[in-house]
Design a protein around this motif. Structure first.
Motif, PDB file in Angstrom:
ATOM      1  N   ILE A  49       0.858  -1.178   0.000  1.00 23.80           N
ATOM      2  CA  ILE A  49       0.000   0.000   0.000  1.00 23.80           C
ATOM      3  C   ILE A  49       0.898   1.233   0.000  1.00 23.80           C
ATOM      4  N   ALA A  50       0.407   2.337  -0.554  1.00 31.34           N
ATOM      5  CA  ALA A  50       1.225   3.539  -0.610  1.00 31.34           C
ATOM      6  C   ALA A  50       0.349   4.776  -0.602  1.00 31.34           C
ATOM      7  N   ILE A  51       0.980   5.898  -0.302  1.00 23.99           N
ATOM      8  CA  ILE A  51       0.249   7.158  -0.196  1.00 23.99           C
ATOM      9  C   ILE A  51       1.130   8.262  -0.751  1.00 23.99           C
ATOM     10  N   ASN A  52       0.513   9.204  -1.459  1.00 21.76           N
ATOM     11  CA  ASN A  52       1.344  10.244  -2.045  1.00 21.76           C
ATOM     12  C   ASN A  52       1.743  11.281  -1.004  1.00 21.76           C
ATOM     13  N   ARG A  53       2.513  12.229  -1.430  1.00 21.47           N
ATOM     14  CA  ARG A  53       3.142  13.153  -0.493  1.00 21.47           C
ATOM     15  C   ARG A  53       2.131  13.936   0.337  1.00 21.47           C
ATOM     16  N   SER A  54       1.045  14.326  -0.279  1.00 19.23           N
ATOM     17  CA  SER A  54       0.040  15.126   0.423  1.00 19.23           C
ATOM     18  C   SER A  54      -0.968  14.287   1.186  1.00 19.23           C
ATOM     19  N   GLY A  55      -0.981  12.985   0.907  1.00 23.09           N
ATOM     20  CA  GLY A  55      -1.979  12.120   1.518  1.00 23.09           C
ATOM     21  C   GLY A  55      -3.282  12.065   0.754  1.00 23.09           C
ATOM     22  N   GLY A  56      -3.325  12.731  -0.397  1.00 29.83           N
ATOM     23  CA  GLY A  56      -4.555  12.816  -1.144  1.00 29.83           C
ATOM     24  C   GLY A  56      -4.897  11.583  -1.957  1.00 29.83           C
ATOM     25  N   SER A  57      -3.914  10.780  -2.274  1.00 30.61           N
ATOM     26  CA  SER A  57      -4.167   9.569  -3.062  1.00 30.61           C
ATOM     27  C   SER A  57      -3.451   8.385  -2.447  1.00 30.61           C
ATOM     28  N   THR A  58      -4.104   7.241  -2.521  1.00 29.91           N
ATOM     29  CA  THR A  58      -3.518   6.004  -1.994  1.00 29.91           C
ATOM     30  C   THR A  58      -3.609   4.913  -3.049  1.00 29.91           C
ATOM     31  N   SER A  71      -2.356   5.836   6.144  1.00 31.51           N
ATOM     32  CA  SER A  71      -2.550   7.256   6.420  1.00 31.51           C
ATOM     33  C   SER A  71      -1.222   7.840   6.860  1.00 31.51           C
ATOM     34  N   ARG A  72      -1.158   9.158   6.839  1.00 35.32           N
ATOM     35  CA  ARG A  72       0.054   9.825   7.283  1.00 35.32           C
ATOM     36  C   ARG A  72      -0.309  11.074   8.052  1.00 35.32           C
ATOM     37  N   ASP A  73       0.534  11.396   9.006  1.00 34.46           N
ATOM     38  CA  ASP A  73       0.392  12.624   9.771  1.00 34.46           C
ATOM     39  C   ASP A  73       1.684  13.403   9.570  1.00 34.46           C
ATOM     40  N   ASN A  74       1.652  14.337   8.659  1.00 32.83           N
ATOM     41  CA  ASN A  74       2.872  15.073   8.333  1.00 32.83           C
ATOM     42  C   ASN A  74       3.342  15.949   9.493  1.00 32.83           C
ATOM     43  N   ALA A  75       2.437  16.329  10.354  1.00 35.60           N
ATOM     44  CA  ALA A  75       2.830  17.126  11.519  1.00 35.60           C
ATOM     45  C   ALA A  75       3.604  16.291  12.532  1.00 35.60           C
ATOM     46  N   LYS A  76       3.312  14.985  12.550  1.00 34.75           N
ATOM     47  CA  LYS A  76       3.985  14.076  13.490  1.00 34.75           C
ATOM     48  C   LYS A  76       5.076  13.249  12.812  1.00 34.75           C
ATOM     49  N   ASN A  77       5.276  13.490  11.519  1.00 38.01           N
ATOM     50  CA  ASN A  77       6.297  12.741  10.774  1.00 38.01           C
ATOM     51  C   ASN A  77       6.096  11.239  10.877  1.00 38.01           C
ATOM     52  N   THR A  78       4.859  10.811  10.760  1.00 39.44           N
ATOM     53  CA  THR A  78       4.547   9.401  10.970  1.00 39.44           C
ATOM     54  C   THR A  78       3.608   8.880   9.891  1.00 39.44           C
ATOM     55  N   LEU A  79       3.900   7.672   9.472  1.00 41.90           N
ATOM     56  CA  LEU A  79       3.079   6.922   8.522  1.00 41.90           C
ATOM     57  C   LEU A  79       2.431   5.774   9.279  1.00 41.90           C
ATOM     58  N   TYR A  80       1.190   5.457   8.918  1.00 38.48           N
ATOM     59  CA  TYR A  80       0.457   4.395   9.601  1.00 38.48           C
ATOM     60  C   TYR A  80      -0.052   3.364   8.602  1.00 38.48           C
ATOM     61  N   LEU A  81      -0.166   2.147   9.083  1.00 37.38           N
ATOM     62  CA  LEU A  81      -0.808   1.085   8.319  1.00 37.38           C
ATOM     63  C   LEU A  81      -1.782   0.381   9.250  1.00 37.38           C
ATOM     64  N   GLN A  82      -3.050   0.552   8.978  1.00 32.72           N
ATOM     65  CA  GLN A  82      -4.091  -0.136   9.734  1.00 32.72           C
ATOM     66  C   GLN A  82      -4.454  -1.419   9.000  1.00 32.72           C
ATOM     67  N   MET A  83      -4.275  -2.534   9.672  1.00 26.78           N
ATOM     68  CA  MET A  83      -4.526  -3.833   9.060  1.00 26.78           C
ATOM     69  C   MET A  83      -5.669  -4.521   9.803  1.00 26.78           C
ATOM     70  N   ASN A  84      -6.745  -4.776   9.097  1.00 20.87           N
ATOM     71  CA  ASN A  84      -7.915  -5.444   9.660  1.00 20.87           C
ATOM     72  C   ASN A  84      -8.143  -6.776   8.950  1.00 20.87           C
ATOM     73  N   SER A  85      -8.935  -7.613   9.562  1.00 19.91           N
ATOM     74  CA  SER A  85      -9.280  -8.914   8.972  1.00 19.91           C
ATOM     75  C   SER A  85      -8.028  -9.647   8.504  1.00 19.91           C
TER      76      SER A  85
END
Length: 124
Positions: A49-58, A71-85
């Motif tokens: 999975i991937a996300i562009n620089r602004s977070g607008g497209s995945t 998802s990404r939080d550019n203010a926290k310099n962190t990228l997240y991966l939520q994995m369900n099922s």
């Protein structure tokens, strides 16, 4: 340069959930498109999975569509991966990667920096 450190991996039963984080340091996190990849024993590293620089497209691999979100939080310099099922076939070492571009990519060769990985094991 940017340094990437993944966390949040572990052992989970099939059907469960995990949330991975990727903390970035160094150059401005918001300058990079970001991706998650995984590598199972004996297999090549594959795009998840991937996300562009602004977070607008995945972008998603078909195997995780509807189950994983990025998802990404550019203010926290962190990228997240939520994995369900989660499924046993999701078992792998998960890596985050940074690409010095606006758009993310599905290709490992197009990423400039990589984390050390975090193990995710899904039991049946």
């Amino acid at each position: 340069q940017v340094q990437l450190v993944e966390s949040g991996g572990g052992l989970v039963q099939a059907g469960g959930s995990l949330r991975l984080s990727c903390a970035a340091s160094g150059r401005t996190f918001s300058s990079y498109a970001m991706g998650w990849f995984r590598q199972a024993p004996g297999k090549e590293r594959e795009f998840v999975i991937a996300i562009n620089r602004s977070g607008g497209s995945t972008y998603y691999a078909d195997s995780v569509k509807g189950r994983f979100t990025v998802s990404r939080d550019n203010a926290k310099n962190t990228l997240y991966l939520q994995m369900n099922s989660l499924k046993p076939e999701d078992t792998a070492v998960y890596y985050c990667a940074a690409r010095a571009a606006f758009l993310a990519s599905r290709r490992t060769s197009e990423y400039d920096y990589w984390g050390q990985g975090t193990q995710v094991t899904v039991s049946s």
